[in-house]
Design a protein around this motif. Structure first.
Motif, PDB file in Angstrom:
ATOM      1  N   GLU A  98       0.831  -1.215   0.000  1.00 41.65           N
ATOM      2  CA  GLU A  98       0.000   0.000   0.000  1.00 41.65           C
ATOM      3  C   GLU A  98       0.863   1.262   0.000  1.00 41.65           C
ATOM      4  N   LEU A  99       1.890   1.279   0.833  1.00 38.43           N
ATOM      5  CA  LEU A  99       2.757   2.460   0.926  1.00 38.43           C
ATOM      6  C   LEU A  99       3.648   2.589  -0.307  1.00 38.43           C
ATOM      7  N   PHE A 100       3.987   1.467  -0.907  1.00 36.19           N
ATOM      8  CA  PHE A 100       4.847   1.460  -2.086  1.00 36.19           C
ATOM      9  C   PHE A 100       4.230   2.267  -3.228  1.00 36.19           C
ATOM     10  N   GLU A 101       2.906   2.275  -3.330  1.00 38.53           N
ATOM     11  CA  GLU A 101       2.219   2.937  -4.438  1.00 38.53           C
ATOM     12  C   GLU A 101       2.130   4.458  -4.277  1.00 38.53           C
ATOM     13  N   ARG A 102       2.481   4.988  -3.100  1.00 41.79           N
ATOM     14  CA  ARG A 102       2.389   6.435  -2.877  1.00 41.79           C
ATOM     15  C   ARG A 102       3.381   7.176  -3.766  1.00 41.79           C
ATOM     16  N   LYS A 103       2.933   8.299  -4.323  1.00 39.82           N
ATOM     17  CA  LYS A 103       3.749   9.034  -5.291  1.00 39.82           C
ATOM     18  C   LYS A 103       4.925   9.769  -4.659  1.00 39.82           C
ATOM     19  N   THR A 104       4.857  10.022  -3.382  1.00 37.82           N
ATOM     20  CA  THR A 104       5.938  10.787  -2.736  1.00 37.82           C
ATOM     21  C   THR A 104       7.100   9.913  -2.258  1.00 37.82           C
ATOM     22  N   ILE A 105       7.032   8.618  -2.538  1.00 31.11           N
ATOM     23  CA  ILE A 105       8.149   7.721  -2.221  1.00 31.11           C
ATOM     24  C   ILE A 105       9.217   7.880  -3.299  1.00 31.11           C
ATOM     25  N   TRP A 108      14.803   5.278  -4.703  1.00 29.30           N
ATOM     26  CA  TRP A 108      15.687   4.438  -3.899  1.00 29.30           C
ATOM     27  C   TRP A 108      14.929   3.795  -2.738  1.00 29.30           C
ATOM     28  N   GLN A 109      13.938   4.516  -2.212  1.00 24.45           N
ATOM     29  CA  GLN A 109      13.124   3.944  -1.138  1.00 24.45           C
ATOM     30  C   GLN A 109      12.243   2.810  -1.671  1.00 24.45           C
ATOM     31  N   ARG A 110      11.729   2.996  -2.894  1.00 26.95           N
ATOM     32  CA  ARG A 110      10.939   1.925  -3.491  1.00 26.95           C
ATOM     33  C   ARG A 110      11.800   0.679  -3.725  1.00 26.95           C
ATOM     34  N   THR A 111      13.028   0.900  -4.157  1.00 22.52           N
ATOM     35  CA  THR A 111      13.934  -0.237  -4.358  1.00 22.52           C
ATOM     36  C   THR A 111      14.151  -0.984  -3.055  1.00 22.52           C
ATOM     37  N   PHE A 112      14.319  -0.229  -1.968  1.00 23.77           N
ATOM     38  CA  PHE A 112      14.506  -0.851  -0.651  1.00 23.77           C
ATOM     39  C   PHE A 112      13.261  -1.643  -0.251  1.00 23.77           C
ATOM     40  N   ILE A 113      12.074  -1.072  -0.501  1.00 24.65           N
ATOM     41  CA  ILE A 113      10.818  -1.748  -0.152  1.00 24.65           C
ATOM     42  C   ILE A 113      10.660  -3.031  -0.954  1.00 24.65           C
ATOM     43  N   ILE A 114      11.021  -2.997  -2.239  1.00 23.39           N
ATOM     44  CA  ILE A 114      10.928  -4.203  -3.069  1.00 23.39           C
ATOM     45  C   ILE A 114      11.783  -5.328  -2.492  1.00 23.39           C
ATOM     46  N   ASP A 115      13.022  -4.983  -2.088  1.00 19.86           N
ATOM     47  CA  ASP A 115      13.899  -5.985  -1.487  1.00 19.86           C
ATOM     48  C   ASP A 115      13.320  -6.493  -0.170  1.00 19.86           C
ATOM     49  N   TRP A 116      12.751  -5.581   0.598  1.00 21.20           N
ATOM     50  CA  TRP A 116      12.146  -5.926   1.881  1.00 21.20           C
ATOM     51  C   TRP A 116      10.988  -6.906   1.671  1.00 21.20           C
ATOM     52  N   ALA A 139       2.096  -7.509  -5.439  1.00 21.97           N
ATOM     53  CA  ALA A 139       3.241  -6.602  -5.422  1.00 21.97           C
ATOM     54  C   ALA A 139       3.645  -6.219  -6.848  1.00 21.97           C
ATOM     55  N   SER A 140       3.608  -7.172  -7.762  1.00 20.22           N
ATOM     56  CA  SER A 140       3.932  -6.878  -9.155  1.00 20.22           C
ATOM     57  C   SER A 140       2.915  -5.917  -9.765  1.00 20.22           C
ATOM     58  N   ASN A 141       1.654  -6.082  -9.399  1.00 16.69           N
ATOM     59  CA  ASN A 141       0.603  -5.190  -9.887  1.00 16.69           C
ATOM     60  C   ASN A 141       0.836  -3.759  -9.392  1.00 16.69           C
ATOM     61  N   ALA A 142       1.269  -3.630  -8.140  1.00 18.27           N
ATOM     62  CA  ALA A 142       1.573  -2.304  -7.585  1.00 18.27           C
ATOM     63  C   ALA A 142       2.753  -1.674  -8.315  1.00 18.27           C
ATOM     64  N   THR A 143       3.761  -2.496  -8.612  1.00 17.82           N
ATOM     65  CA  THR A 143       4.918  -1.997  -9.368  1.00 17.82           C
ATOM     66  C   THR A 143       4.485  -1.516 -10.744  1.00 17.82           C
TER      67      THR A 143
END
Length: 396
Positions: A98-105, A108-116, A139-143
């Motif tokens: 849910e947080l991954f889809e936010r536009k203000t991320i 590099w933070q998204r990359t970290f979340i993907i690994d997480w 998760a792939s759909n969110a990406t």
């Protein structure tokens, strides 16, 4: 992504059944033929026979050991993971998506979340592959959504097609073959029903005739004549043994039930070309001197068949080890748990503590600000861990 878990488990069960059915036969006779000549073909047959018995026993011992470990795991550890760990993992992964889809991320933070998310998904897949697959697709759909609003229309269309192919590949890899294509396309929402409803029976129905059945090893000889002669001998061995053990000849109920079990084993051996089991049953229950009346040609064919049987048993052992669902670490730990109940309880307590920690992390992620702070803390912990590891290497 691994191939179909259902198909793989089914294949593994077949191998275990084959080996277990052979376990009732005697494995104590290390010599098949009477021979004192160390250079004769009879000596070679006896050497192969001894190797086969040892390898067969090794396979059976490994299956027994793994059955014991898996029994303890499914009785105590797996239910604990399902009850405590799985809900915590799903909750945290869902929140991260849910947080991954936010536009203000930031990127590099998204990359970290993907690994997480990827690390957490590994634990989910070990507990429930179906749930893990659904979360991975989500998760792939969110990406896909994030990348689409950053791309031009042309780039977006190209990326969407790429994701469609990716989803299709993921599902087919999971089930080991083609699955029905949803009319709406391959995205998470439209294929959930496939993940929930696609059964192993449907897989085999769709792939009927595409999977080669294992051919009996007795059919793999160099010439048609030799092959034909050896098949006749093999079938004769089967008929003579079956005739001697036919349950209908017995008036005693106990003996009849025993013979029915032996006949099932004998039939399985014939179907799979298991010459060793056929010979063992013949020697045990018929027991004339037929094995010392071979011609040299018959002995050469028997050597060929025994060599193939030995190779087959060795391959089965390797495949059994490869198909073990538990890691070496888990197997060693289960062995300790079987000897000491306190070790088992310690493992259960660790799982519960891990679930509590995941829930605490999930509770922190109430906002984007909290997420970014948590990422900073995790990065600092990782850097500290790597520094300590490097420092330790310098002085070890």
């Amino acid at each position: 992504m691994k191939n179909s878990k259902n198909l793989k488990n089914n294949t593994s069960k077949d191998k275990k059944t084959s080996l277990k059915q052979s376990s009732s036969t005697s494995l104590t006779s290390n010599s098949l033929l009477k021979s004192t000549d160390t250079n004769s073909q009879k000596h070679k047959i006896n050497q192969l026979w001894e190797k086969i018995l040892k390898q067969k026993q090794r396979n059976q011992d490994y299956i027994s050991k793994m059955d014991s470990h898996l029994g303890l795991y499914h009785q105590a550890i797996a239910p604990t993971k399902v009850e405590y760990l799985l809900p915590s993992l799903v909750s945290l992964i869902t929140r991260l998506i849910e947080l991954f889809e936010r536009k203000t991320i930031s990127d590099w933070q998204r990359t970290f979340i993907i690994d997480w998310i990827g690390d957490l998904l590994e634990d989910v897949m070990d507990i429930s592959p179906d749930i893990g697959m659904q979360l991975q697709l989500k998760a792939s759909n969110a990406t896909q959504k994030v990348i689409k609003y950053k791309l031009s229309d042309e780039e977006s269309e190209e990326f969407e097609q790429h994701m469609q192919n990716t989803f299709k590949t993921l599902v087919e890899d999971m089930y080991g073959g083609p699955v029905p294509t949803p009319e709406e396309g391959w995205d998470f929402e439209n294929i959930t029903h496939i993940l929930e409803g696609f059964s192993e029976a449907q897989f085999f129905e769709q792939n009927e005739g595409s999977i080669d059945e294992e051919k009996p090893i007795i059919n793999n000889h160099s010439t048609a004549d030799a092959d034909s002669d050896f098949r006749k001998w093999f079938n004769q061995m089967f008929r003579r043994t079956a005739k001697a053990l036919h349950p209908d000849k017995q008036s005693n109920d106990t003996v009849r039930e025993r013979n029915q079990a032996i006949m099932a084993e004998l039939s399985h051996a014939k179907a799979t070309g298991d010459i060793v089991t056929i010979i063992q049953l013949y020697m045990t229950h018929v027991g004339d001197n037929q094995f010392n009346a071979f011609s040299e040609l018959d002995e050469a064919r028997l050597i060929n068949a025994l060599n193939q049987q030995l190779t087959k048993l060795k391959v089965e052992f390797i495949e059994l080890k490869d198909e073990t669902v538990l890691t070496d670490y888990a197997i060693k730990r289960l062995k300790k748990c079987a000897k000491n109940p306190k070790k088992l309880q310690e493992w259960i307590d660790e799982i519960k503590a891990q679930a509590v920690k995941l829930d605490e992390t999930r509770a922190k992620l109430k906002s984007l600000k909290a997420l970014k702070q948590e990422i900073e803390v995790m990065i600092q912990e990782q850097e500290s861990y790597y520094l300590q590891a490097q420092f330790k290497q310098l002085f070890d």
